[in-house]
Scaffold this active site. Structure first.
Site, short mmCIF file in Angstrom:
data_model
loop_
_atom_site.label_atom_id
_atom_site.label_comp_id
_atom_site.label_asym_id
_atom_site.label_seq_id
_atom_site.Cartn_x
_atom_site.Cartn_y
_atom_site.Cartn_z
N LYS A 49 0.86 -1.21 0.00
CA LYS A 49 0.00 0.00 0.00
C LYS A 49 0.88 1.24 0.00
CE LYS A 49 -3.86 1.97 2.68
NZ LYS A 49 -4.70 1.82 3.89
N SER A 64 -9.71 -0.49 7.11
CA SER A 64 -9.15 -0.35 5.77
C SER A 64 -8.49 -1.58 5.18
CB SER A 64 -8.13 0.79 5.75
OG SER A 64 -8.80 2.00 5.60
N SER A 66 -9.58 1.94 2.97
CA SER A 66 -8.75 2.68 2.06
C SER A 66 -7.75 1.82 1.27
CB SER A 66 -7.95 3.73 2.85
OG SER A 66 -7.14 3.13 3.82
N1 GLN Z 1 -12.87 4.09 6.44
C1 GLN Z 1 -12.27 4.54 7.66
C2 GLN Z 1 -11.86 5.99 7.53
O1 GLN Z 1 -12.22 6.56 6.56
C3 GLN Z 1 -11.10 3.68 8.00
C4 GLN Z 1 -9.90 4.04 7.23
C5 GLN Z 1 -8.72 3.21 7.62
O2 GLN Z 1 -8.84 2.17 8.26
N2 GLN Z 1 -7.56 3.74 7.26
O3 GLN Z 1 -11.22 6.54 8.34
#
Ligand code: GLN
Length: 489
Positions: free
Chosen positions: A78, A177, A153
């Site tokens: 990532k 994410s 994400s």
């Molecule tokens: N969807 C969550 C957010 O927008 C989690 C994101 C993540 O785990 N980095 O913060």
């Protein structure tokens, strides 16, 4: 000899000279060339670097050396995890072109065991989002239906694994994410307990919540990758020192003594009926295999989303303060004063969601509001942690959906941040409590989109989490399905 489908098997045959690392790497690079124009999983592909690494590994094998447990396995990282082999942009114009001076601890661990990094995957800018649409470099598409999001994400990582461009990818999980994109793309994702994996070289979003973890094609491979990246790192003070158990060789569990916790209050309103049915069916499969179902309650889970969006944004506002265009981040042209330099860099180079979160977090921490928002959220976090501790007195694992729906259409929620935040409702609690959790494929809806099952286990119980996940997987074949777009090649 044909090239095996899983990392575990591939590493074994490359070590025995049955398959060349170079051939496995070429096959993955060819797939990236064929499909990434459509899917946009990658922000950078380092093909030459990968082929050079693979050649080196083949040579080492020929010379009688053992390059390690991931010998010749093509992987992706990532793009918020630092690598020296290619840039680390976090999906942001702020870091476009930035090349880290060091590799993240997890990248060192993987390369030390013979893995081959093919490139960096797309993500919501600074990991803030649930759909990969917040990337400054354009969205990733879901390989099962390219009009839909891959989740976020870590959307690029999950889509790349699902499309068989790589055997595994690293993601990061602050509020879901790793698990939510794994669910939307029909692959396995594991969020380790807080402190189990070093965060050195992971660009911080919410430092008390962030963890790096693997996204793979099956549970055994998740165990293999976690085995390699877990453990103490003296350069991350929040890393836990306890020994890492042998995950790979303990992937079986005694089903007859297994207690599966089901939380009825999380199976009610707002949950898509096909997802609910798939989770119910998975529970009955455990029971049919001999496990006992117990009812657990997580009474404060309903506050998790509000609590998370205070704590995560507060930490983000502090973590992202470093991107001023001076020490970190790109500069904007035409600034006359230092204030303008900071303002213009942040104003021009950060996306709307990142700005929204910095503003929310700064507000929650500001004097006068700290007690009302941040301190209250910190107290609710303790209650959520205690809920899990109680639940785990009676259950070895808690079963829930990963997300309330399957993958939604690209563009559907992008202008409605609240709707987007609500899609994290099932995943956020594990980060707040620091426990470990996994997403594993548990079926498909009538449109052919994958559904994920979330298993949550106590902190530092990854061994039983993985063994339980493996037990489920061994009774099903959902993880063996591949998206129609990759054909049968
Ligand atoms: N969807 C969550 C957010 O927008 C989690 C994101 C993540 O785990 N980095 O913060």
């Amino acid at each position: 000899m044909s090239i095996p489908e899983t990392a575990y098997e591939l590493a074994a045959v490359v070590r025995e000279q049955g398959v060349r690392a170079v051939d496995a790497t070429r096959q993955c690079l060819d797939r990236i060339v064929a499909l990434d124009g459509e899917l946009h999983c990658f922000l950078h592909v380092c093909g030459e670097y990968a082929i050079a690494r693979a050649t080196e590994i083949d040579r080492a094998v020929d010379a009688g050396h053992d390059p390690g447990r991931l010998t010749g396995v093509p992987i992706a990282i990532k793009d918020n995890i630092c690598t020296t082999s290619s840039p680390t942009t976090c999906g942001s114009k702020m870091l476009a072109g930035f090349v880290s001076g060091y590799d993240a601890h997890v990248v060192e661990c993987l390369e030390r065991e013979g893995a081959i990094v093919l490139g960096k995957t797309n993500l919501d800018e600074f990991s803030m989002g649930s759909s990969a649409e917040n990337s400054a470099f354009g969205p990733t598409c879901n390989p099962w239906d390219t009009s839909r999001v891959p989740g976020g994400s870590s959307g690029g990582s999950a889509a790349a694994v699902a499309a068989r461009m790589v055997y595994a990818a690293l993601g990061s999980d602050t509020g879901g994410s790793i698990r939510q994109p794994a669910a939307y793309c029909g692959v396995v994702g594991v969020k380790p307990s807080y402190g189990r994996v070093s965060r050195r070289g992971l660009v911080s979003y919410g430092s008390s919540l962030d963890q790096v973890g693997p996204i793979t094609r099956n549970v055994r491979d998740a165990a293999l990758f976690l085995q390699v990246i877990a453990g103490n790192d003296d350069r991350d003070a929040t890393c836990d020192r306890r020994a890492v158990p042998d995950y790979i060789n303990n992937l079986t569990c005694e089903v007859s003594s297994l207690r599966i916790g089901v939380c009825q209050e999380l199976l009610g309103d707002g949950l898509d009926s096909q997802v609910r049915e798939a989770v119910r069916h998975a529970t009955s499969q455990f029971v049919d295999a001999g496990a006992t179902m117990v009812s657990v309650t997580l009474p404060h889970a309903k506050y998790a989303t509000a609590c998370y969006y205070l704590i995560a944004t507060a930490e983000a506002s502090s973590n992202l303060a470093r991107f001023t265009g001076v020490h970190y981040g790109n500069r904007s042209a035409n600034s006359e004063t230092i204030e303008e330099l900071h303002e213009n860099a942040r104003g021009e180079l950060l996306g709307n969601e990142v700005k929204r979160r910095i503003l929310l977090g700064t507000y929650a921490l500001s004097s006068g509001y700290y007690d009302q928002y941040y301190r209250k959220a910190a107290k609710v976090r303790t209650l959520i942690t205690q809920d899990f501790e109680k639940a785990f007195e009676n259950a070895d694992v808690v079963i829930t959906p990963v997300a309330p729906t399957t993958a939604f259409p690209i563009g559907d929620k992008v202008n409605d941040p609240l709707a987007m935040y609500l899609s994290d409702v099932y995943t956020i609690s594990a980060n707040l409590a620091g426990v470990c959790a996994a997403s594993i494929p548990c079926g498909f809806d009538t449109s052919g989109l994958p559904i994920g099952l979330q298993l949550t286990a106590p902190a530092y119980c990854e061994q039983s989490l993985l063994a339980i996940a493996q037990t489920y997987e061994s009774h099903t074949d959902h993880h063996l399905q591949t998206p129609p777009l990759i054909g049968t090649s």
